[in-house]
Design a protein around this motif. Structure first.
Motif, PDB file in Angstrom:
ATOM      1  N   SER A 282      52.275  76.967 -50.638  1.00 24.40           N
ATOM      2  CA  SER A 282      53.107  77.013 -49.577  1.00 24.40           C
ATOM      3  C   SER A 282      53.280  75.768 -48.869  1.00 24.40           C
ATOM      4  O   SER A 282      54.500  75.475 -48.591  1.00 24.40           O
ATOM      5  N   SER A 283      52.001  75.069 -48.789  1.00 28.17           N
ATOM      6  CA  SER A 283      52.257  73.797 -47.844  1.00 28.17           C
ATOM      7  C   SER A 283      53.291  72.636 -48.667  1.00 28.17           C
ATOM      8  O   SER A 283      53.592  71.720 -47.862  1.00 28.17           O
ATOM      9  N   ILE A 284      53.234  72.950 -49.981  1.00 25.74           N
ATOM     10  CA  ILE A 284      54.396  72.059 -50.681  1.00 25.74           C
ATOM     11  C   ILE A 284      55.505  71.910 -50.101  1.00 25.74           C
ATOM     12  O   ILE A 284      56.220  71.004 -49.806  1.00 25.74           O
ATOM     13  N   PHE A 285      55.988  73.231 -49.652  1.00 29.14           N
ATOM     14  CA  PHE A 285      57.365  73.315 -49.177  1.00 29.14           C
ATOM     15  C   PHE A 285      57.499  72.415 -47.802  1.00 29.14           C
ATOM     16  O   PHE A 285      58.489  71.701 -47.626  1.00 29.14           O
ATOM     17  N   THR A 286      56.525  72.950 -46.795  1.00 32.92           N
ATOM     18  CA  THR A 286      56.723  72.518 -45.534  1.00 32.92           C
ATOM     19  C   THR A 286      56.288  70.666 -45.604  1.00 32.92           C
ATOM     20  O   THR A 286      56.930  70.234 -44.859  1.00 32.92           O
ATOM     21  N   ASN A 287      55.490  70.345 -46.498  1.00 37.16           N
ATOM     22  CA  ASN A 287      55.111  69.071 -46.388  1.00 37.16           C
ATOM     23  C   ASN A 287      56.468  68.086 -47.083  1.00 37.16           C
ATOM     24  O   ASN A 287      56.404  67.080 -46.669  1.00 37.16           O
ATOM     25  N   LEU A 288      56.928  68.951 -48.088  1.00 35.97           N
ATOM     26  CA  LEU A 288      58.001  68.015 -48.871  1.00 35.97           C
ATOM     27  C   LEU A 288      59.185  67.704 -48.005  1.00 35.97           C
ATOM     28  O   LEU A 288      59.614  66.742 -47.776  1.00 35.97           O
ATOM     29  N   SER A 289      59.406  68.892 -47.178  1.00 33.28           N
ATOM     30  CA  SER A 289      60.446  68.582 -46.117  1.00 33.28           C
ATOM     31  C   SER A 289      60.122  67.532 -45.069  1.00 33.28           C
ATOM     32  O   SER A 289      61.083  66.721 -44.752  1.00 33.28           O
ATOM     33  N   ARG A 290      58.604  67.466 -44.699  1.00 36.12           N
ATOM     34  CA  ARG A 290      58.553  66.470 -43.677  1.00 36.12           C
ATOM     35  C   ARG A 290      58.414  65.045 -44.364  1.00 36.12           C
ATOM     36  O   ARG A 290      58.825  64.093 -43.769  1.00 36.12           O
ATOM     37  N   PHE A 291      57.975  65.158 -45.769  1.00 36.48           N
ATOM     38  CA  PHE A 291      57.936  63.690 -46.660  1.00 36.48           C
ATOM     39  C   PHE A 291      59.373  63.336 -46.666  1.00 36.48           C
ATOM     40  O   PHE A 291      59.559  62.085 -46.397  1.00 36.48           O
ATOM     41  N   VAL A 292      60.349  64.135 -46.975  1.00 34.96           N
ATOM     42  CA  VAL A 292      61.783  63.757 -47.179  1.00 34.96           C
ATOM     43  C   VAL A 292      62.274  63.049 -45.763  1.00 34.96           C
ATOM     44  O   VAL A 292      63.031  62.024 -45.678  1.00 34.96           O
ATOM     45  N   ALA A 293      62.157  63.874 -44.847  1.00 38.73           N
ATOM     46  CA  ALA A 293      62.580  63.575 -43.528  1.00 38.73           C
ATOM     47  C   ALA A 293      62.001  62.411 -42.759  1.00 38.73           C
ATOM     48  O   ALA A 293      62.772  61.354 -42.038  1.00 38.73           O
ATOM     49  N   TYR A 294      60.853  61.982 -43.047  1.00 41.94           N
ATOM     50  CA  TYR A 294      60.136  60.892 -42.086  1.00 41.94           C
ATOM     51  C   TYR A 294      59.345  59.783 -43.223  1.00 41.94           C
ATOM     52  O   TYR A 294      58.720  59.098 -42.728  1.00 41.94           O
TER      53      TYR A 294
ATOM     54  N   MET B 282      45.299  59.202 -36.476  1.00 39.42           N
ATOM     55  CA  MET B 282      45.417  58.559 -34.755  1.00 39.42           C
ATOM     56  C   MET B 282      44.308  57.596 -34.735  1.00 39.42           C
ATOM     57  O   MET B 282      44.615  56.868 -34.023  1.00 39.42           O
ATOM     58  N   ALA B 283      43.328  57.848 -35.309  1.00 34.49           N
ATOM     59  CA  ALA B 283      42.162  56.797 -34.976  1.00 34.49           C
ATOM     60  C   ALA B 283      42.305  55.598 -35.732  1.00 34.49           C
ATOM     61  O   ALA B 283      41.427  54.465 -35.207  1.00 34.49           O
ATOM     62  N   VAL B 284      42.995  55.278 -36.621  1.00 28.93           N
ATOM     63  CA  VAL B 284      43.533  54.016 -37.322  1.00 28.93           C
ATOM     64  C   VAL B 284      44.640  53.262 -36.499  1.00 28.93           C
ATOM     65  O   VAL B 284      45.203  52.368 -36.974  1.00 28.93           O
ATOM     66  N   GLY B 285      45.164  54.214 -35.588  1.00 32.69           N
ATOM     67  CA  GLY B 285      46.276  53.496 -34.738  1.00 32.69           C
ATOM     68  C   GLY B 285      47.449  54.069 -35.112  1.00 32.69           C
ATOM     69  O   GLY B 285      48.424  53.397 -34.497  1.00 32.69           O
ATOM     70  N   LEU B 286      47.869  55.103 -35.931  1.00 28.39           N
ATOM     71  CA  LEU B 286      49.238  55.416 -36.207  1.00 28.39           C
ATOM     72  C   LEU B 286      49.372  56.490 -35.184  1.00 28.39           C
ATOM     73  O   LEU B 286      48.769  57.082 -34.390  1.00 28.39           O
ATOM     74  N   GLU B 287      50.998  56.338 -34.746  1.00 26.30           N
ATOM     75  CA  GLU B 287      51.311  57.300 -33.561  1.00 26.30           C
ATOM     76  C   GLU B 287      52.644  57.914 -34.122  1.00 26.30           C
ATOM     77  O   GLU B 287      53.441  57.351 -35.071  1.00 26.30           O
ATOM     78  N   GLY B 288      53.039  58.862 -33.455  1.00 27.21           N
ATOM     79  CA  GLY B 288      54.341  59.609 -33.450  1.00 27.21           C
ATOM     80  C   GLY B 288      54.728  60.065 -34.917  1.00 27.21           C
ATOM     81  O   GLY B 288      54.034  60.670 -35.717  1.00 27.21           O
ATOM     82  N   ALA B 289      55.920  59.482 -35.462  1.00 29.13           N
ATOM     83  CA  ALA B 289      56.543  59.882 -36.735  1.00 29.13           C
ATOM     84  C   ALA B 289      55.446  59.389 -37.707  1.00 29.13           C
ATOM     85  O   ALA B 289      55.545  59.954 -38.775  1.00 29.13           O
ATOM     86  N   ALA B 290      55.089  58.029 -37.594  1.00 25.79           N
ATOM     87  CA  ALA B 290      54.184  57.645 -38.458  1.00 25.79           C
ATOM     88  C   ALA B 290      52.844  58.488 -39.089  1.00 25.79           C
ATOM     89  O   ALA B 290      52.594  58.624 -40.144  1.00 25.79           O
ATOM     90  N   VAL B 291      52.433  59.289 -37.956  1.00 32.29           N
ATOM     91  CA  VAL B 291      51.369  60.517 -38.222  1.00 32.29           C
ATOM     92  C   VAL B 291      51.935  61.482 -38.965  1.00 32.29           C
ATOM     93  O   VAL B 291      51.345  61.851 -40.003  1.00 32.29           O
ATOM     94  N   ILE B 292      53.158  61.828 -38.684  1.00 31.52           N
ATOM     95  CA  ILE B 292      53.557  63.298 -39.321  1.00 31.52           C
ATOM     96  C   ILE B 292      53.831  62.686 -40.651  1.00 31.52           C
ATOM     97  O   ILE B 292      53.742  63.539 -41.763  1.00 31.52           O
ATOM     98  N   ALA B 293      54.652  61.389 -40.938  1.00 32.24           N
ATOM     99  CA  ALA B 293      54.968  61.256 -42.400  1.00 32.24           C
ATOM    100  C   ALA B 293      53.715  60.874 -43.212  1.00 32.24           C
ATOM    101  O   ALA B 293      53.708  61.223 -44.352  1.00 32.24           O
ATOM    102  N   THR B 294      52.644  60.113 -42.639  1.00 29.43           N
ATOM    103  CA  THR B 294      51.542  59.624 -43.657  1.00 29.43           C
ATOM    104  C   THR B 294      50.823  60.962 -43.810  1.00 29.43           C
ATOM    105  O   THR B 294      50.377  61.252 -44.797  1.00 29.43           O
ATOM    106  N   ASP B 295      50.695  61.785 -42.763  1.00 27.35           N
ATOM    107  CA  ASP B 295      50.023  63.212 -43.109  1.00 27.35           C
ATOM    108  C   ASP B 295      50.920  63.868 -44.128  1.00 27.35           C
ATOM    109  O   ASP B 295      50.053  64.565 -45.016  1.00 27.35           O
TER     110      ASP B 295
END
Length: 252
Positions: free
Chosen positions: A57-69, A160-173
């Motif tokens: 199921s996480s494929i769906f949620t992460n794919l939408s975040r992947f496309v958006a960010y 976050m420990a390597v310095g990513l913030e905000g949208a960069a964290v969401i997208a990379t995650d």
């Protein structure tokens, strides 16, 4: 283990409702689905199929975040984590397939409970690491994400420990989570734990969760994120204790 065939329409609606709620929380706090879904799935179908269901199921949620960010993703850091965690993710997933239903309940419950103080500890100390530390952390993260649910907080903390913030964290995650989900699903498929019922539950959760990120925007103006996070922490700890207690009773 409860049988899939015994699931009623009301119970399916409950699963769908929790999936949507968890997706909204995930849009606010950065994690939620993997932590909340076991609380409703385990009592209905047992602990065994939970991690495979959430992985699919996480494929769906992460794919939408992947496309958006996607344009915000730190692809170099994502590749570091994926490369370092690939083998250990597969090993963790394989280890999960060897657990009994009671053992799976104890493992999932322990991970859910420990995720709360771990998140708070890392946030309090504002840990900073470089690419080497990220890779080493990813090796351990792979074992945990492969064999449990609710481990997203570890990945968020590493990024976050390597310095990513905000949208960069969401997208990379999202990029990393897509890769680890594919690895886990491959292992679960080879082990024969992905069947039609698992796929049906995963599709239900994934489709219902898709609008969660958009609904999160509407809620964010009405309630501070820390309140949502506190609610999630209480639910996760309580649910984890119930799962461990149930698993220990089955083992005894």
């Amino acid at each position: 283990m409860s049988g899939f065939a015994d699931i009623s329409l009301l119970q399916l609606l409950l699963v769908a409702g929790v999936a949507l709620f968890a997706a909204v929380l995930g849009g606010l706090a950065g994690y939620g689905t993997g932590a909340l879904m076991p609380l409703v799935l385990v009592p209905l179908i047992g602990a065994g199929p939970v991690v495979p269901i959430i992985a699919i199921s996480s494929i769906f949620t992460n794919l939408s975040r992947f496309v958006a960010y996607l344009r915000y993703a730190d692809r170099r850091r994502a590749l570091i984590v994926i490369a370092a965690a690939a083998v250990t993710t597969a090993l963790g997933a394989y280890g999960y397939t060897r657990l009994t239903n009671a053992g799976a309940a104890v493992v999932i419950g322990a991970m859910l409970i420990s995720s709360v103080p771990l998140r708070r500890l890392l946030k309090r100390h504002d840990v900073r690491i470089g690419d080497t530390g990220l890779g080493l952390g990813a090796v351990g993260y792979g074992v945990v994400v492969g064999g449990t649910s609710g481990s997203g907080v570890i990945l968020l903390s590493l990024l976050m420990a390597v310095g990513l913030e905000g949208a960069a964290v969401i997208a990379t995650d999202a990029v990393i989570s897509l890769a680890t989900s594919v690895i886990k699903i491959s292992v679960f498929g080879l082990a024969g734990v992905v069947n039609a019922q698992v796929l049906a539950f995963a599709l239900l959760i994934g489709v219902v969760a898709l609008p969660g990120a958009f609904l999160a925007r509407a809620f964010v103006e009405r309630m501070p994120v820390h309140i949502h996070t506190a609610i999630l922490d209480v639910a996760v700890i309580a649910g984890g204790l119930v799962m461990i207690s149930s698993g220990l009773r089955q083992l005894s």
